[in-house]
Write a protein that holds these residues in place. Structure first.
Motif, mmCIF file in Angstrom:
data_model
loop_
_atom_site.group_PDB
_atom_site.id
_atom_site.type_symbol
_atom_site.label_atom_id
_atom_site.label_comp_id
_atom_site.label_asym_id
_atom_site.label_seq_id
_atom_site.Cartn_x
_atom_site.Cartn_y
_atom_site.Cartn_z
ATOM 1 N N CYS A 94 0.748 -1.178 0.110
ATOM 2 C CA CYS A 94 0.026 -0.096 -0.143
ATOM 3 C C CYS A 94 1.011 1.271 0.155
ATOM 4 O O CYS A 94 2.212 1.283 0.264
ATOM 5 C CB CYS A 94 -0.795 0.048 0.998
ATOM 6 N N CYS A 99 2.593 2.616 7.070
ATOM 7 C CA CYS A 99 2.368 0.772 7.203
ATOM 8 C C CYS A 99 3.728 0.380 7.281
ATOM 9 O O CYS A 99 4.392 0.269 6.190
ATOM 10 C CB CYS A 99 1.600 0.464 5.828
ATOM 11 N N CYS A 102 4.540 -2.701 5.063
ATOM 12 C CA CYS A 102 4.919 -2.475 3.472
ATOM 13 C C CYS A 102 6.110 -1.675 3.294
ATOM 14 O O CYS A 102 6.741 -2.259 2.593
ATOM 15 C CB CYS A 102 3.434 -1.872 2.694
ATOM 16 N N CYS A 110 0.526 -6.398 5.700
ATOM 17 C CA CYS A 110 0.064 -4.897 5.424
ATOM 18 C C CYS A 110 -1.198 -4.758 6.883
ATOM 19 O O CYS A 110 -2.041 -5.538 6.653
ATOM 20 C CB CYS A 110 -0.707 -4.873 4.134
ATOM 21 N N ILE A 111 -1.001 -3.470 7.115
ATOM 22 C CA ILE A 111 -1.940 -3.244 8.151
ATOM 23 C C ILE A 111 -3.028 -2.396 7.739
ATOM 24 O O ILE A 111 -4.223 -2.167 8.469
ATOM 25 C CB ILE A 111 -1.345 -2.791 9.471
ATOM 26 N N THR A 112 -3.124 -1.760 6.510
ATOM 27 C CA THR A 112 -4.197 -1.041 6.130
ATOM 28 C C THR A 112 -5.185 -1.542 5.024
ATOM 29 O O THR A 112 -6.197 -1.097 5.002
ATOM 30 C CB THR A 112 -3.567 0.258 5.281
HETATM 31 ZN ZN LIG Z 1 0.331 -1.795 3.646
#
Ligand SMILES: [Zn+2]
Ligand SMILES: [Zn+2]
Length: 364
Positions: A94, A99, A102, A110-112
């Protein structure tokens, strides 16, 4: 050239004409696609349950399990040259500056949720003759693996599961000795998982729906694992026959089986979930015992999705090991090879384990 594309807004899947891509970026790589493996994710996309086209487009080119040959490289490309074989990493980072996964090159964590995935989410895939990519997302494949290298992408799921499970087992304050592994499900991920557990020294059992005397059970026996059919043994009583397990790899995606997994663990065991159940899946089980066991027996149950570059490298090493230990069984995983014109039919009506689309048949 042609490509297999899905049009979610029109609910259609068809071959489309697309222009051959041209190399533009200094870090770009032009690829001639050789093979693309098909899987349940593709079937979900053509059923319009999953997948989305790139921004501004009404169609998504399918295909994420790639094997391609490098045709041309941009002037800054260091690690690849024309003629190299490569597999493309599916997930891309992302663009959120906060993040950390990423930013660290691990978009599989990825946390988003704003990542893209080639052939799945907002980025075109590889079911076409030529494709562009960036050096950063390509992993070089040793040429002796060419005839089975299309298995690398699905094997990354297993490779990551093994790496993550090992990290959890490493917390134990003693040497575990001979360990017992269970694979739930005998689809491509389950079969690759069984091979990986055997190759990593586990005494391995596979449990699935297929009858005791089936092609898949023969394949499982041929790699040195044993097989138990759901038709001859209910899951709840499996351990009465086999004993409990140190590691369980779930590759079914059916909620009741996933919920039952932790009950089959030995003390200090770890269960990895890779299947994706329907959102509305419900199951009537008594969770008290599972939760008591998690606490009282130091057990861990965790999920894993996708894979990073490190897992691709580990999948390639694993596949090399398979080709030394059980080459024929590994080749048997690829059940059909068809041209692009038959890809759509293969997705809707194909049987077998791993079905593969061959591209550039005239050029080959
Ligand atoms: Zn991410
Ligand atoms: Zn897949």
């Amino acid at each position: 050239m042609q490509a297999l594309a899905v049009f979610p807004s029109k609910k259609t899947v068809r071959l489309v004409d697309v222009p051959k891509p041209q190399l533009q970026d200094a870090t770009g790589v032009l690829l001639r696609v050789r093979e693309v493996g098909l899987c349940g994710t593709d079937r979900e996309i053509i059923s319009f349950e999953h997948g989305s086209p790139p921004p501004g487009s009404d169609r998504l080119i399918l295909g994420h399990e790639s094997l391609a040959e490098v045709v041309e490289v941009g002037r800054s490309v260091q690690s690849l040259r024309p003629g190299d074989l490569v597999v493309a990493i599916v997930r891309r980072p992302c663009s959120h500056p906060e993040c950390r996964p990423c930013l660290a090159g691990r978009s599989d964590f990825c946390i988003t949720g704003q990542f893209t995935e080639r052939g799945i989410k907002e980025a075109d895939g590889f079911l076409t003759d030529y494709a562009l990519d960036d050096e950063e997302y390509l992993v070089k494949v040793p040429k002796p693996l060419a005839d089975v290298a299309v298995l690398i992408e699905p094997l990354t799921v297993v490779a990551k599961a093994v790496v993550q499970a090992r990290a959890i087992l490493d917390r134990l304050p003693y040497e575990p000795g001979l360990q017992r592994g269970l694979v739930l499900g005998a689809g491509p991920i389950g079969l690759l998982g069984a091979m990986a557990l055997v190759a990593n020294g586990y005494e391995t059992v596979v449990y699935s729906r297929e009858p005791d005397e089936s092609d898949r059970s023969k394949l499982i026996h041929s790699v040195g694992a044993s097989y138990v059919s759901a038709s001859s043994q209910p899951l709840e009583t499996l351990t009465e026959r086999t004993g409990e397990f140190d590691v369980i790899l779930e590759a079914v995606g059916f909620a009741p089986v996933m919920m039952a997994a932790s009950r089959l663990l030995r003390a200090n065991g770890v269960a990895v979930l890779t299947g994706i159940p329907g959102e509305g899946a419900a199951t009537e089980i008594t969770v008290g015992r599972s939760l008591r066991d998690l606490v009282l027996k130091n057990q861990v149950v965790f999920g894993t999705v996708n894979a990073g570059r490190r897992d691709y490298v580990s999948a390639i090493q694993q596949l090399e090991q398979f080709m030394t230990l059980f080459p024929e069984s590994t080749r048997t995983l690829i059940t059909h090879r068809v041209p692009l014109s038959e890809a759509s039919r293969m997705l809707t009506h194909g049987d077998g384990i791993k079905n593969v689309v061959q591209l550039n048949l005239r050029a080959a």
